[in-house]
Write an enzyme that holds these catalytic residues in place. Structure first.
Site, PDB file in Angstrom:
ATOM      1  N   THR A 191       0.836  -1.205   0.000  1.00 49.84           N
ATOM      2  CA  THR A 191       0.000   0.000   0.000  1.00 49.84           C
ATOM      3  C   THR A 191       0.867   1.250   0.000  1.00 49.84           C
ATOM      4  O   THR A 191       0.618   2.198  -0.759  1.00 49.84           O
ATOM      5  CB  THR A 191      -0.948   0.007   1.224  1.00 49.84           C
ATOM      6  N   GLY A 198       1.327   1.903   5.527  1.00 50.54           N
ATOM      7  CA  GLY A 198       0.258   0.914   5.540  1.00 50.54           C
ATOM      8  C   GLY A 198       0.152   0.281   6.923  1.00 50.54           C
ATOM      9  O   GLY A 198       0.826   0.693   7.865  1.00 50.54           O
ATOM     10  N   GLU A 258       9.812   1.651  10.836  1.00 49.64           N
ATOM     11  CA  GLU A 258       8.488   2.292  10.713  1.00 49.64           C
ATOM     12  C   GLU A 258       8.079   2.961  12.019  1.00 49.64           C
ATOM     13  O   GLU A 258       7.551   4.077  12.019  1.00 49.64           O
ATOM     14  CB  GLU A 258       7.432   1.259  10.312  1.00 49.64           C
TER      15      GLU A 258
END
Ligand code: R5P
Length: 260
Positions: free
Chosen positions: A36, A90, A111
């Site tokens: 994504t 995502g 992340e």
């Protein structure tokens, strides 16, 4: 948009496209990892090339860095950026409080560091990622390779003491070998079924010596943009607590796919 794109990719694309509207020139933007987030990077690349958008991107994995450079985004490190205006990424699951499970693609550590160093985090997702309770998706936990089996045993004992229902723990593999993260660590996946108290579990996991980070993102995400295969988009905003719906028409855009 090519007609042969699957509904799931259309859903991911419209979420990414909508999220790209929150990006403005001059921003330092955290770039997530996964299928994504890759759509988002392509959308931003097109805006850089075609519309003169000026941003600096901090990627959350080596593969996102490579894609970002390929599509023309100016890539810098987190330490060069120091702080970010916005991160878009995502997720594997999100719940009604916008808490997340991330790390299905193995990038949870970078992340989480990048998202935490951002004024805002927007998650982009297809509707299948929405859950009432986190935990059906196995929770990734990044562990140091040294003594990983001992760490796994400690994790197992801890889950038992917490009376967590599902306690199967698997080492993530890459063929015959353990999967190795960008930071040189392993990932164990906790098959829990249902996570009762995500905040408590995240804190307990991170207290273990061999654990580097876990894939629970609690109170980090500000907004989720949910895409549907028919072009519908929903915006979930944690502050406003509102759900807005609009729709994005699919358009043929060869430029967007030029770099795929
Ligand atoms: O480590 C990977 C990331 O947390 C991804 O954002 C997550 O796994 C979702 O990936 P996808 O967009 O491919 O479903």
């Amino acid at each position: 948009m090519p007609a042969d794109l699957s509904p799931i990719d259309k859903a991911k694309f419209v979420a990414a496209k909508r999220a790209s509207e929150f990006v403005e020139s001059g921003m330092r933007v955290g770039l997530g990892t996964g299928s994504t987030a890759a759509w988002l990077v392509r959308c931003l690349g097109e805006m850089v090339r075609e519309e003169g958008l000026r941003i600096r991107g901090v990627p959350t994995s080596a593969r996102t860095a490579a894609l970002a450079r390929d599509v023309g985004i100016d890539v810098i490190s987190l330490d060069e950026a120091k702080w970010l205006d916005l991160t878009i990424d995502g997720a594997d699951e999100f719940d009604p409080e916008l808490n997340l499970i991330k790390g299905g693609g193995g990038a949870l550590l970078q992340e989480k560091i990048v998202a935490t160093a951002s004024d805002q985090m927007i998650v982009i997702a297809d509707a299948a990622k929405e859950v009432a309770n986190l935990g059906a998706f196995p929770l990734p936990v990044e562990v140091v390779p040294f003594g990983w089996q001992t760490t796994q045993a400690l994790l197992s004992e801890t889950l038992e003491a917490m009376d967590v229902m599902g306690r199967e723990i698997t080492l993530r593999m890459n063929g015959e070998r353990p999967y190795v993260t960008d930071e040189g660590n392993y990932i164990v996946d906790l098959h829990l079924g249902r996570i009762g108290n995500a905040r408590q579990l995240a804190l307990i996991l991170n207290q273990m010596p061999g654990v580097v980070e876990n894939g629970l993102f609690v109170d980090i995400c500000d907004r989720v943009i949910v895409g549907h295969g028919d072009g519908r988009i929903e915006l979930r905003d944690i502050n406003a607590g509102t759900v807005t719906e609009d729709r994005m028409e699919f358009v043929e855009d060869d430029n967007l796919f030029r770099d795929l």
